[in-house]
Design a protein around this motif. Sequence first.
Motif, PDB file in Angstrom:
ATOM      1  N   GLN A   1      18.763  35.148 -24.625  1.00 33.92           N
ATOM      2  CA  GLN A   1      18.344  36.206 -25.542  1.00 33.92           C
ATOM      3  C   GLN A   1      19.107  37.499 -25.258  1.00 33.92           C
ATOM      4  OE1 GLN A   1      14.562  34.739 -24.401  1.00 33.92           O
ATOM      5  NE2 GLN A   1      13.691  35.347 -26.367  1.00 33.92           N
ATOM      6  N   HIS A   2      19.493  37.669 -23.995  1.00 37.45           N
ATOM      7  CA  HIS A   2      20.251  38.866 -23.626  1.00 37.45           C
ATOM      8  C   HIS A   2      21.358  38.498 -22.649  1.00 37.45           C
ATOM      9  CE1 HIS A   2      17.145  41.449 -25.385  1.00 37.45           C
ATOM     10  NE2 HIS A   2      16.299  40.575 -24.877  1.00 37.45           N
ATOM     11  N   VAL A   3      22.511  39.112 -22.857  1.00 38.13           N
ATOM     12  CA  VAL A   3      23.614  38.987 -21.897  1.00 38.13           C
ATOM     13  C   VAL A   3      23.977  40.404 -21.462  1.00 38.13           C
ATOM     14  CG1 VAL A   3      25.991  38.215 -21.523  1.00 38.13           C
ATOM     15  CG2 VAL A   3      24.483  36.898 -23.038  1.00 38.13           C
ATOM     16  N   ILE A   4      23.994  40.618 -20.149  1.00 33.94           N
ATOM     17  CA  ILE A   4      24.302  41.945 -19.604  1.00 33.94           C
ATOM     18  C   ILE A   4      25.636  41.864 -18.853  1.00 33.94           C
ATOM     19  CG2 ILE A   4      23.543  43.747 -17.965  1.00 33.94           C
ATOM     20  CD1 ILE A   4      21.595  43.499 -20.238  1.00 33.94           C
ATOM     21  N   LEU A   5      26.585  42.714 -19.233  1.00 32.81           N
ATOM     22  CA  LEU A   5      27.891  42.728 -18.579  1.00 32.81           C
ATOM     23  C   LEU A   5      27.981  43.949 -17.662  1.00 32.81           C
ATOM     24  CD1 LEU A   5      30.073  42.148 -21.814  1.00 32.81           C
ATOM     25  CD2 LEU A   5      29.036  40.389 -20.342  1.00 32.81           C
ATOM     26  N   ASP A   6      28.138  43.711 -16.357  1.00 37.76           N
ATOM     27  CA  ASP A   6      28.349  44.821 -15.430  1.00 37.76           C
ATOM     28  C   ASP A   6      29.853  45.059 -15.324  1.00 37.76           C
ATOM     29  OD1 ASP A   6      28.032  46.835 -13.589  1.00 37.76           O
ATOM     30  OD2 ASP A   6      27.841  45.506 -11.866  1.00 37.76           O
ATOM     31  N   CYS A   7      30.317  46.184 -15.866  1.00 40.69           N
ATOM     32  CA  CYS A   7      31.756  46.438 -15.987  1.00 40.69           C
ATOM     33  C   CYS A   7      32.345  47.112 -14.751  1.00 40.69           C
ATOM     34  CB  CYS A   7      32.024  47.312 -17.205  1.00 40.69           C
ATOM     35  SG  CYS A   7      31.629  46.468 -18.741  1.00 40.69           S
ATOM     36  N   PRO A   8      33.640  46.871 -14.522  1.00 37.14           N
ATOM     37  CA  PRO A   8      34.322  47.556 -13.421  1.00 37.14           C
ATOM     38  C   PRO A   8      34.553  49.021 -13.781  1.00 37.14           C
ATOM     39  CG  PRO A   8      35.888  46.256 -14.683  1.00 37.14           C
ATOM     40  CD  PRO A   8      34.529  45.978 -15.257  1.00 37.14           C
ATOM     41  N   PRO A   9      34.822  49.862 -12.780  1.00 39.78           N
ATOM     42  CA  PRO A   9      34.984  51.291 -13.043  1.00 39.78           C
ATOM     43  C   PRO A   9      36.337  51.686 -13.628  1.00 39.78           C
ATOM     44  CG  PRO A   9      35.057  50.847 -10.693  1.00 39.78           C
ATOM     45  CD  PRO A   9      34.814  49.544 -11.356  1.00 39.78           C
ATOM     46  N   VAL A  10      37.243  50.754 -13.820  1.00 33.94           N
ATOM     47  CA  VAL A  10      38.535  51.111 -14.419  1.00 33.94           C
ATOM     48  C   VAL A  10      38.649  50.547 -15.821  1.00 33.94           C
ATOM     49  CG1 VAL A  10      40.090  51.580 -12.498  1.00 33.94           C
ATOM     50  CG2 VAL A  10      39.459  49.219 -13.027  1.00 33.94           C
TER      51      VAL A  10
ATOM     52  N   ALA B   1      27.203  45.670 -22.883  1.00 31.21           N
ATOM     53  CA  ALA B   1      28.125  46.012 -21.797  1.00 31.21           C
ATOM     54  C   ALA B   1      27.671  47.319 -21.174  1.00 31.21           C
ATOM     55  CB  ALA B   1      29.545  46.164 -22.329  1.00 31.21           C
ATOM     56  N   ILE B   2      27.418  47.306 -19.861  1.00 33.26           N
ATOM     57  CA  ILE B   2      27.063  48.526 -19.141  1.00 33.26           C
ATOM     58  C   ILE B   2      28.384  49.104 -18.642  1.00 33.26           C
ATOM     59  CG2 ILE B   2      25.537  49.551 -17.407  1.00 33.26           C
ATOM     60  CD1 ILE B   2      24.079  47.674 -19.397  1.00 33.26           C
ATOM     61  N   THR B   3      28.832  50.155 -19.270  1.00 33.29           N
ATOM     62  CA  THR B   3      30.214  50.560 -19.046  1.00 33.29           C
ATOM     63  C   THR B   3      30.411  52.068 -19.017  1.00 33.29           C
ATOM     64  OG1 THR B   3      32.470  50.269 -19.905  1.00 33.29           O
ATOM     65  CG2 THR B   3      30.720  50.403 -21.534  1.00 33.29           C
ATOM     66  N   ASN B   4      31.395  52.479 -18.240  1.00 30.09           N
ATOM     67  CA  ASN B   4      31.835  53.868 -18.165  1.00 30.09           C
ATOM     68  C   ASN B   4      33.085  53.795 -17.304  1.00 30.09           C
ATOM     69  OD1 ASN B   4      32.268  56.614 -17.450  1.00 30.09           O
ATOM     70  ND2 ASN B   4      30.092  57.039 -17.709  1.00 30.09           N
ATOM     71  N   SER B   5      34.113  54.565 -17.664  1.00 31.61           N
ATOM     72  CA  SER B   5      35.341  54.471 -16.858  1.00 31.61           C
ATOM     73  C   SER B   5      35.199  55.231 -15.542  1.00 31.61           C
ATOM     74  CB  SER B   5      36.539  54.987 -17.662  1.00 31.61           C
ATOM     75  OG  SER B   5      36.223  56.228 -18.222  1.00 31.61           O
TER      76      SER B   5
ATOM     77  N   LEU C   1      34.505  45.107 -23.525  1.00 38.58           N
ATOM     78  CA  LEU C   1      34.368  45.967 -24.710  1.00 38.58           C
ATOM     79  C   LEU C   1      34.503  45.155 -25.995  1.00 38.58           C
ATOM     80  CD1 LEU C   1      36.399  49.111 -23.529  1.00 38.58           C
ATOM     81  CD2 LEU C   1      33.916  48.787 -23.548  1.00 38.58           C
ATOM     82  N   ILE C   2      35.290  44.090 -25.948  1.00 38.58           N
ATOM     83  CA  ILE C   2      35.427  43.225 -27.127  1.00 38.58           C
ATOM     84  C   ILE C   2      34.225  42.292 -27.264  1.00 38.58           C
ATOM     85  CG2 ILE C   2      36.730  41.265 -28.049  1.00 38.58           C
ATOM     86  CD1 ILE C   2      39.232  42.668 -27.554  1.00 38.58           C
ATOM     87  N   ALA C   3      33.731  41.794 -26.137  1.00 42.45           N
ATOM     88  CA  ALA C   3      32.641  40.810 -26.187  1.00 42.45           C
ATOM     89  C   ALA C   3      31.296  41.432 -26.572  1.00 42.45           C
ATOM     90  CB  ALA C   3      32.523  40.110 -24.833  1.00 42.45           C
ATOM     91  N   ALA C   4      31.119  42.723 -26.283  1.00 38.17           N
ATOM     92  CA  ALA C   4      29.794  43.343 -26.417  1.00 38.17           C
ATOM     93  C   ALA C   4      29.389  43.601 -27.870  1.00 38.17           C
ATOM     94  CB  ALA C   4      29.776  44.664 -25.649  1.00 38.17           C
ATOM     95  N   ASP C   5      28.095  43.462 -28.135  1.00 36.81           N
ATOM     96  CA  ASP C   5      27.537  43.899 -29.419  1.00 36.81           C
ATOM     97  C   ASP C   5      27.193  45.376 -29.351  1.00 36.81           C
ATOM     98  OD1 ASP C   5      27.410  41.266 -30.529  1.00 36.81           O
ATOM     99  OD2 ASP C   5      25.723  40.902 -29.186  1.00 36.81           O
ATOM    100  N   GLN C   6      26.929  45.839 -28.136  1.00 36.77           N
ATOM    101  CA  GLN C   6      26.471  47.212 -27.954  1.00 36.77           C
ATOM    102  C   GLN C   6      26.927  47.692 -26.576  1.00 36.77           C
ATOM    103  OE1 GLN C   6      23.990  50.397 -29.111  1.00 36.77           O
ATOM    104  NE2 GLN C   6      23.059  48.530 -29.875  1.00 36.77           N
ATOM    105  N   LEU C   7      27.407  48.932 -26.493  1.00 41.27           N
ATOM    106  CA  LEU C   7      27.756  49.507 -25.196  1.00 41.27           C
ATOM    107  C   LEU C   7      26.608  50.388 -24.719  1.00 41.27           C
ATOM    108  CD1 LEU C   7      31.383  50.901 -25.900  1.00 41.27           C
ATOM    109  CD2 LEU C   7      30.667  48.510 -25.568  1.00 41.27           C
ATOM    110  N   ILE C   8      26.277  50.258 -23.451  1.00 40.03           N
ATOM    111  CA  ILE C   8      25.346  51.192 -22.823  1.00 40.03           C
ATOM    112  C   ILE C   8      26.177  51.986 -21.821  1.00 40.03           C
ATOM    113  CG2 ILE C   8      23.254  51.453 -21.398  1.00 40.03           C
ATOM    114  CD1 ILE C   8      22.555  50.151 -24.034  1.00 40.03           C
ATOM    115  N   ILE C   9      26.256  53.287 -22.022  1.00 36.52           N
ATOM    116  CA  ILE C   9      27.115  54.132 -21.186  1.00 36.52           C
ATOM    117  C   ILE C   9      26.254  55.000 -20.276  1.00 36.52           C
ATOM    118  CG2 ILE C   9      29.005  55.810 -21.202  1.00 36.52           C
ATOM    119  CD1 ILE C   9      29.598  54.962 -24.107  1.00 36.52           C
TER     120      ILE C   9
END
Length: 249
Positions: free
Chosen positions: A117-126, A4-8, A135-143
């Motif tokens: 082999q890879h799933v990339i989640l582009d997260c919303p800003p909120v 998950a590519i994430t940051n609030s 956040l639940i689905a991800a194996d790893q967060l990239i912040i």
Amino acid sequence: MILAITNSKGGVGKTTTAINLATSLASRGRHTLLVDLDPQAHATRCVLEGEPERNISDFIMERPSQAFRAIFESTVPNLDVVPSGPNLTETAELLSTRIRREERLSRALEGVSDEYQHVILDCPPVLGILAYNALIAADQLIIPVQPGVGAVIGIDALLDATRELRDDVDVAYRILITMFDIRTTRTNAMVEELLEENRKRLLKTIISKSETLNQANLASQPIQMYAPSSRGRYEYDALCDEIFRLRPR
Ligand SMILES: Nc1ncnc2c1ncn2[C@@H]1O[C@H](COP(=O)(O)OP(=O)(O)O)[C@@H](O)[C@H]1O
Ligand SMILES: [Mg+2]
């Protein structure tokens, strides 16, 4: 691995990272799925032409066995996409009335993620229901973090939310410095501040501030297509190689 590519925070390079990392992974021959959870749909526009008849709303609202119907082949070989759509904000509202509403993305992915082999989640800003699903689905967060005053604010809240959602104190996450400008001294002081608390979590790859990356976004193209010999492309390829070496924790 689901990242998950994430940051609030908005405007820190989440979407730029999602699109270019996904394209790098795919061009290295990895079958990759990009899931666009951002109502702005920019990642979708970079790799898909036209208006798809199904999107992320169908992906998470329908039965998991039907999720595959909202997956499309992108313009990039080896890269598939679950597009964002104009009804995503409405979907977030609808979701809040559903049972196990935070687990819908994870259940939809269960049925399809074996193919990738890879799933990339582009997260919303909120930090709302859609982000919780990621956040639940991800194996790893990239912040992604843009150096500057207040860059680290919000990371703790994000990690706390993840721990609470997953009932897990040991969340796997990495921090990616984006839009780095070597000339700014304040910036570099901030990087040091980050290093203190998160030294182990920092990715070695740093994404520089680059007008070419910005232009690629304006042209709605991955950097790999827009400027294949640019520094931005080189850096996102380096990030891709570093991601290959990541262990789950
Ligand atoms: N490395 C970079 N150098 C220069 N501009 C960038 C870089 N990464 C992103 N941008 C620009 O910054 C803005 C925000 O980036 P974006 O990826 O959309 O952030 P987010 O998804 O976190 O809101 C966009 O205009 C984008 O083109
Ligand atoms: Mg975005």
